[in-house]
Design a protein around this motif. Sequence first.
Motif, PDB file in Angstrom:
ATOM      1  N   VAL A 284     -45.993  30.271  86.789  1.00 51.08           N
ATOM      2  CA  VAL A 284     -44.709  29.523  86.705  1.00 51.08           C
ATOM      3  C   VAL A 284     -45.650  28.231  86.838  1.00 51.08           C
ATOM      4  N   LYS A 285     -45.472  27.216  85.787  1.00 52.57           N
ATOM      5  CA  LYS A 285     -46.534  25.891  85.642  1.00 52.57           C
ATOM      6  C   LYS A 285     -45.938  25.325  86.737  1.00 52.57           C
ATOM      7  N   GLU A 286     -44.355  24.884  87.086  1.00 49.36           N
ATOM      8  CA  GLU A 286     -43.791  24.428  88.105  1.00 49.36           C
ATOM      9  C   GLU A 286     -44.535  24.684  89.024  1.00 49.36           C
ATOM     10  N   GLU A 287     -44.603  25.896  89.982  1.00 50.99           N
ATOM     11  CA  GLU A 287     -45.291  25.661  90.718  1.00 50.99           C
ATOM     12  C   GLU A 287     -46.737  26.216  90.927  1.00 50.99           C
ATOM     13  N   ASN A 288     -47.630  26.588  89.497  1.00 52.47           N
ATOM     14  CA  ASN A 288     -48.922  26.501  89.313  1.00 52.47           C
ATOM     15  C   ASN A 288     -48.792  27.799  90.537  1.00 52.47           C
ATOM     16  N   ALA A 289     -48.075  28.940  90.561  1.00 57.32           N
ATOM     17  CA  ALA A 289     -48.002  30.175  90.801  1.00 57.32           C
ATOM     18  C   ALA A 289     -47.935  30.925  90.091  1.00 57.32           C
ATOM     19  N   PHE A 290     -48.172  32.401  90.543  1.00 61.99           N
ATOM     20  CA  PHE A 290     -47.357  34.139  89.988  1.00 61.99           C
ATOM     21  C   PHE A 290     -46.617  34.074  90.334  1.00 61.99           C
ATOM     22  N   TYR A 291     -45.377  34.107  89.812  1.00 52.79           N
ATOM     23  CA  TYR A 291     -44.505  35.672  90.780  1.00 52.79           C
ATOM     24  C   TYR A 291     -44.396  36.992  90.508  1.00 52.79           C
ATOM     25  N   SER A 292     -44.319  37.541  91.584  1.00 54.04           N
ATOM     26  CA  SER A 292     -45.340  39.300  92.031  1.00 54.04           C
ATOM     27  C   SER A 292     -43.698  40.000  91.828  1.00 54.04           C
ATOM     28  N   VAL A 293     -43.974  40.732  91.074  1.00 48.06           N
ATOM     29  CA  VAL A 293     -43.109  41.568  91.230  1.00 48.06           C
ATOM     30  C   VAL A 293     -44.125  43.690  91.310  1.00 48.06           C
ATOM     31  N   VAL A 294     -43.889  44.142  91.736  1.00 44.05           N
ATOM     32  CA  VAL A 294     -44.065  44.864  92.525  1.00 44.05           C
ATOM     33  C   VAL A 294     -43.405  45.803  92.461  1.00 44.05           C
ATOM     34  N   ASN A 295     -43.602  47.659  92.099  1.00 46.12           N
ATOM     35  CA  ASN A 295     -43.208  48.866  92.493  1.00 46.12           C
ATOM     36  C   ASN A 295     -44.228  49.384  93.389  1.00 46.12           C
ATOM     37  N   HIS A 296     -43.803  49.575  94.726  1.00 51.17           N
ATOM     38  CA  HIS A 296     -44.957  49.480  95.470  1.00 51.17           C
ATOM     39  C   HIS A 296     -44.993  51.456  95.931  1.00 51.17           C
ATOM     40  N   ASP A 297     -44.070  52.543  94.802  1.00 53.29           N
ATOM     41  CA  ASP A 297     -43.861  53.682  95.241  1.00 53.29           C
ATOM     42  C   ASP A 297     -45.470  53.685  94.018  1.00 53.29           C
ATOM     43  N   THR A 298     -46.700  53.988  94.122  1.00 54.68           N
ATOM     44  CA  THR A 298     -47.528  54.705  93.743  1.00 54.68           C
ATOM     45  C   THR A 298     -47.235  55.647  92.540  1.00 54.68           C
ATOM     46  N   ASN A 299     -46.577  57.011  92.937  1.00 52.90           N
ATOM     47  CA  ASN A 299     -46.967  58.352  92.240  1.00 52.90           C
ATOM     48  C   ASN A 299     -45.734  57.813  91.211  1.00 52.90           C
ATOM     49  N   MET A 300     -45.371  57.083  91.449  1.00 52.60           N
ATOM     50  CA  MET A 300     -44.674  56.846  89.823  1.00 52.60           C
ATOM     51  C   MET A 300     -45.467  56.058  88.491  1.00 52.60           C
ATOM     52  N   GLY A 301     -46.529  55.548  89.143  1.00 53.25           N
ATOM     53  CA  GLY A 301     -47.337  55.137  88.147  1.00 53.25           C
ATOM     54  C   GLY A 301     -46.884  53.978  87.236  1.00 53.25           C
ATOM     55  N   VAL A 302     -47.369  53.816  85.990  1.00 55.64           N
ATOM     56  CA  VAL A 302     -46.975  53.306  85.158  1.00 55.64           C
ATOM     57  C   VAL A 302     -44.788  53.342  84.549  1.00 55.64           C
ATOM     58  N   GLY A 303     -44.871  54.159  85.457  1.00 55.87           N
ATOM     59  CA  GLY A 303     -43.031  54.723  85.200  1.00 55.87           C
ATOM     60  C   GLY A 303     -42.543  53.927  86.368  1.00 55.87           C
ATOM     61  N   GLY A 304     -42.992  52.481  87.340  1.00 51.84           N
ATOM     62  CA  GLY A 304     -42.868  52.242  87.727  1.00 51.84           C
ATOM     63  C   GLY A 304     -42.217  50.838  87.379  1.00 51.84           C
ATOM     64  N   TYR A 305     -42.787  49.683  85.515  1.00 51.23           N
ATOM     65  CA  TYR A 305     -42.532  49.551  85.006  1.00 51.23           C
ATOM     66  C   TYR A 305     -40.934  49.085  84.523  1.00 51.23           C
ATOM     67  N   LYS A 306     -40.331  50.140  84.472  1.00 53.37           N
ATOM     68  CA  LYS A 306     -38.667  49.824  84.892  1.00 53.37           C
ATOM     69  C   LYS A 306     -38.569  49.109  85.753  1.00 53.37           C
ATOM     70  N   TYR A 307     -38.809  49.321  86.950  1.00 51.32           N
ATOM     71  CA  TYR A 307     -38.125  48.839  87.836  1.00 51.32           C
ATOM     72  C   TYR A 307     -39.018  47.068  87.825  1.00 51.32           C
ATOM     73  N   VAL A 308     -40.053  46.974  87.631  1.00 52.00           N
ATOM     74  CA  VAL A 308     -40.407  45.352  87.392  1.00 52.00           C
ATOM     75  C   VAL A 308     -39.826  44.201  86.466  1.00 52.00           C
ATOM     76  N   ARG A 309     -39.261  45.252  85.072  1.00 49.77           N
ATOM     77  CA  ARG A 309     -38.886  44.298  84.325  1.00 49.77           C
ATOM     78  C   ARG A 309     -37.393  44.037  84.460  1.00 49.77           C
ATOM     79  N   SER A 310     -36.786  45.195  85.284  1.00 57.84           N
ATOM     80  CA  SER A 310     -35.735  44.862  85.840  1.00 57.84           C
ATOM     81  C   SER A 310     -35.104  43.234  86.208  1.00 57.84           C
TER      82      SER A 310
END
Length: 363
Positions: A284-310
């Motif tokens: 976000v340029k106005e904040e000069n920072a990265f908004y972070s969304v993480v699915n900390h359930d490592t067992n899901m792997g790339v499947g965790g991106y459904k949560y990230v997207r939502s």
Amino acid sequence: MKNRDEELRVVKGMSNYFGELIIPVLEIIRDEYFVRYRTDEVTGEFIFEKKPGLKNKTKIKLDPREEDIITLAEIQKRLNGKRAFIDFFRFNDNEYDNKVFKGMELSFKLSRDYAYYKHRIYGIAEYENLIPVISIKNGFKVSAHELEKMINDLREGNSSIAIRITDNYLEDYAELFEESLTRSDYLMLDIRSQHVDSKFIELEEFQELETDAVKILLNSPRLRSHKNGEYENLLFTSKIDNKVAIIYKDYGFQGFGDFGGLKDDLPVDSGGNGKGAALGLTFVKEENAFYSVVNHDTNMGVGGYKYVRSEILKRLDILDKEDNCVAIKRIKDMQGKYGNWATWNNLTLTRYIHQQAKSSISL
């Protein structure tokens, strides 16, 4: 950017946002080749073979030759008439944690064969929109006499030249830079992953350097040591400090450069097990920072991106106020499949370029 698949896709997809105010730096770690196939010496027709496990026969690829290299030609096509810096990438044994690298044959050769490195740099002159970069860092220092000769040789075929140098070597070449670089050239001070606040002495030395060249400050603020699961969830992350994007103006430099939210890493033969924390970083340029969304359930792997997207789509009032972000549109269009690590690296970089362009291009 390194010239890996996703970064090259970003170059092609975002070329409309490049120009005099945003010029990509491409670190060339591998070559692309024109693919040749075995043919019948008499008829000239392709020869086919049937590989184990396949139903249909396929053409037989021939081993690539030096004359089959099309790396820069393909990059120029992707740029669609825009300019780019070309840094034939070399690295030393201790620079990237001594991992087992994959697809790095070109960089290995460039690092070990100085004559070949010069040969490839001089070849950039064949491409009008590409700017050669001479990179000076630990393990790859040259004498002032040799550097001056390279600059003079490159000037014969290139309208602009760039020098990329780590801060520990700046003083060694200060006089040469003041005397040999012109206003059409670029001088890039690379502080690598070091925090900009710790380099104020070096930045002042760079500031005081009397050169006609355009001064650029380079930084790699996302540390390789931070794993995806270590990032904060639903917060602007404190793990990537993008201060260089602001402070360069305070020193009177003409520009800055970074890795667009990606790590300064190299492709490795990791033999991964598919596990890991799905991470989405949205600048976000106005904040000069990265908004972070993480699915900390490592067992899901790339499947965790459904949560990230939502979670990203729940925050469009913060992340896409003007409803015009290229990356957010792609995230919205995801249906059933939510991408993998490479997909989200692409989205991070795409978003970053789009946000930085907001101040210079009417979107």
